[in-house]
Design an enzyme around this catalytic site. Structure first.
Site, PDB file in Angstrom:
ATOM      1  NE  ARG A  20      -8.183   4.096  -5.395  1.00 30.61           N
ATOM      2  CZ  ARG A  20      -7.230   3.526  -4.359  1.00 30.61           C
ATOM      3  NH1 ARG A  20      -8.018   2.309  -4.218  1.00 30.61           N
ATOM      4  NH2 ARG A  20      -6.256   4.292  -3.993  1.00 30.61           N
ATOM      5  CG  HIS A  47      -5.866  -1.388  -6.344  1.00 25.47           C
ATOM      6  ND1 HIS A  47      -4.818  -1.856  -6.044  1.00 25.47           N
ATOM      7  CD2 HIS A  47      -6.477  -0.673  -5.541  1.00 25.47           C
ATOM      8  CE1 HIS A  47      -4.533  -1.087  -5.103  1.00 25.47           C
ATOM      9  NE2 HIS A  47      -5.419  -0.433  -4.598  1.00 25.47           N
ATOM     10  NE  ARG A  52      -9.971  -0.107  -1.660  1.00 31.78           N
ATOM     11  CZ  ARG A  52      -8.495   0.459  -1.404  1.00 31.78           C
ATOM     12  NH1 ARG A  52      -8.457   1.319  -0.717  1.00 31.78           N
ATOM     13  NH2 ARG A  52      -7.941   0.263  -2.497  1.00 31.78           N
ATOM     14  CG  HIS A  89      -5.101   1.723  -8.635  1.00 34.81           C
ATOM     15  ND1 HIS A  89      -4.628   2.972  -9.247  1.00 34.81           N
ATOM     16  CD2 HIS A  89      -5.079   2.256  -7.178  1.00 34.81           C
ATOM     17  CE1 HIS A  89      -4.062   3.774  -8.637  1.00 34.81           C
ATOM     18  NE2 HIS A  89      -4.366   3.406  -7.124  1.00 34.81           N
ATOM     19  CB  ALA A 143      -0.759  -0.042   1.263  1.00 27.80           C
ATOM     20  CD  GLU A 180      -4.639   8.041  -1.566  1.00 24.01           C
ATOM     21  OE1 GLU A 180      -3.514   7.761  -1.530  1.00 24.01           O
ATOM     22  OE2 GLU A 180      -5.451   7.209  -1.413  1.00 24.01           O
TER      23      GLU A 180
END
Length: 555
Positions: A295, A356, A391, A246, A57, A125
């Site tokens: 994402r 991912h 997520r 991802h 990570a 992020e």
């Protein structure tokens, strides 16, 4: 009727109070915390203690730690990213307990990056409206967290470690309560080969199943072993169709397979842009957060641009950072890029989506209990309801941390009240369980090919029908070899292939059933989100014939 992997009879047996399978942030946190309650703990891990997904990570761990940020704002961002399928109670638990959990992690020895005044440095992020991502070593957060937890575990004589061990199946007593597990140790000495661990409770923290696809950010050990074990034991799994791809994984060429280098979302959080081959940005105007959109949105946008332009990848542009920022803030990514002949200081980084994170997994409640008594799950292998259909970036380490502490607290309370007795294994039931034929090791590549082409970023009824038939054909072939007296030998490679085949089949069953596009599940034939019919979770169990069956469950 339960199912088991074909394996030799255990040649050795050992006992403990709680056996934890997995050595990432979730598993090690459980082990450390049950020790505080006076319980013995045994940690079983597939490779070395620090070889799981946690150490890979890069971005960090999300929590409302900064001035002006609140758990309520963190909750709002998580719910938006989850596209209507988050369990709000689970998310509220995560965001309210998260900050203190991070400080306890610091107390164990994890060192996060700080400013000159000693305050934790925070970044942004995708999907976050605030800077709330704590990081370590610039872009080596997981490695630092893993280092601290591994050191703490190794210093506790009450935690026994078994490395290089593949978990096989659950053991239960006559009442169907978990009583331990079987495993295969790839080592030498007394604990070599297949054995059994008898325990009062089992905690699965085995990580994800990214190796079901050809290209993934997951390490080679992420073959879905925990989900497969749970299915065979009769547990419910949920939301398997929501696999997060991802957006920015280093593109290494059309034939690259296995674990691929990740280019952290934090690079975009610090201001890098996504551009096409002509240097034109394409995220501006597609979402209010542009490159920092959730994402699933960014991965879809990149995939669409690749299709429109007939390109194999897009680019990430961080040249304006300068050499000093790359070297200090993103040293791991810089070294990874340069090792593949790419210098992000002076050039563009080729990127493409890759598998991912599994947002779904073994269904649990807020204490980590599964639908099988005595079996717990946490981390990526579990589905707590936190992530919903997609997520939110950097919520994974926090989820593993928070819910691991909750599992340990539940086990401690059960121990205190006498609700955690020693249990005897129902040997007759174990012997009568049906065994599924093992698949040859070379089928692993074919499973990955089928899943990538038919159930990857883009899905349709036609593509998944072809994938489902291909997977079924592999199963039939293994059955034919068994009938002919030529079964695959029971060993690590064939057990992993069987696990990958089972979780791939379960994932496709759920993805076929969900006839809409939501979060990271993108159906070309059903391009719109359909709350009227699909604002609900899908539950998958193993049918009587050993085939995964998905059904629409709770809203």
């Amino acid at each position: 009727m339960s199912y088991r992997l074909t394996a030799p009879v255990p040649g050795w047996t050992t006992t403990t109070d709680v056996v934890v399978v997995g050595s990432g942030v979730a598993g090690l946190t459980v082990a450390l915390n049950v020790r505080k309650a006076g319980l013995r703990a045994m940690v079983v891990t597939k490779a070395m203690l620090d070889d799981g997904s946690t150490r890979w990570a890069q971005g960090g761990i999300a929590a409302a730690l900064g001035d002006g940020d609140t758990p309520e704002q963190h909750l709002d961002d998580t719910l938006v990213a989850g596209a209507g399928l988050c369990d709000e109670e689970a998310v509220r638990t995560l965001v309210t307990e998260g900050p203190d959990a991070v400080h306890r992690l610091i107390g164990i020895g994890a060192a996060f990056d700080q400013d000159a005044d000693g305050a934790i440095l925070l970044t942004r992020e995708g999907g976050h409206h605030r800077r709330r991502i704590a990081h370590a070593g610039g872009d080596a957060t997981g490695a630092e967290i893993s280092r601290a937890l591994v050191a703490a575990v190794r210093s506790d004589p009450g935690i026994e470690l078994i490395e290089h061990a593949l978990v096989l199946d659950l053991l239960t007593d006559a009442d169907g309560h978990t009583a331990g597990l079987t495993l295969h140790v790839m080592g030498e000495g007394q604990r070599d080969g297949v054995g059994a661990i008898r325990a009062r409770a089992v905690v699965l923290a085995t990580g994800g199943m990214g190796q079901v696809f050809s290209a993934t950010t997951n390490p080679a050990v992420s073959t879905g072993d925990g989900v497969a074990l749970a299915l065979r034991a009769g547990a419910e799994v949920t939301d398997l169709e929501f696999v997060q791809f991802h957006p920015t994984v280093l593109w290494l060429g059309p034939d690259a397979e296995g674990q691929q280098p990740l280019v952290s979302e934090a690079v975009r959080g610090e201001g890098a842009y996504l551009v096409d081959g002509a240097g034109v940005r394409f995220m501006a105007g597609q979402h209010e957060l542009a490159e920092l959109a959730p994402r699933d949105i960014v991965a879809k946008a990149i995939t669409q641009q690749m299709q429109l332009q007939g390109a194999e990848h897009m680019y990430l542009d961080g040249r304006h950072f300068g050499a000093e920022m790359w070297e200090q803030r993103f040293p791991t990514i810089l070294a990874s890029c340069r090792s593949h002949g790419i210098d992000p200081v002076t050039g563009l980084i080729p990127v493409a989506p890759a598998a991912h994170y599994a947002s779904g997994g073994i269904r649990t409640d807020l204490t980590g209990r599964t639908t099988v008594p005595g079996l717990y799950a946490c981390g990526e292998v579990a589905c707590t309801g936190v992530h919903g259909a997609n997520r939110l970036a950097s919520n994974s380490l926090l989820e593993g941390l928070v819910f691991a502490e909750r599992i340990a607290a539940d086990l401690a309370e059960r121990h205190r009240t006498g609700d955690l007795p020693e249990r005897s294994v129902d040997v007759a039931a174990a012997r009568s369980a049906r065994t599924a034929p093992l698949l040859a090791p070379e089928t692993r590549a074919e499973i990955q090919r089928l899943m990538t082409h038919g159930a990857g970023v883009l899905r349709s009824a036609a593509s998944m029908a072809a994938t489902a038939e291909g997977l079924a054909a592999l199963g039939r072939e293994a059955g034919t070899h068994l009938d002919e007296g030529k079964p695959a030998d029971p060993r690590v490679e064939t057990w992993e292939a069987a696990n990958l085949h089972l979780v791939a089949t379960a994932l496709v069953a759920a993805a076929v059933l969900r006839e809409e596009t939501r979060g990271c599940h993108w159906r070309e034939d059903f391009p719109e989100r359909d709350d009227a019919h699909w604002l609900r979770h899908l539950v998958t169990v193993l049918g009587a014939d050993g085939t995964p069956e998905a059904s629409a469950g709770r809203p």
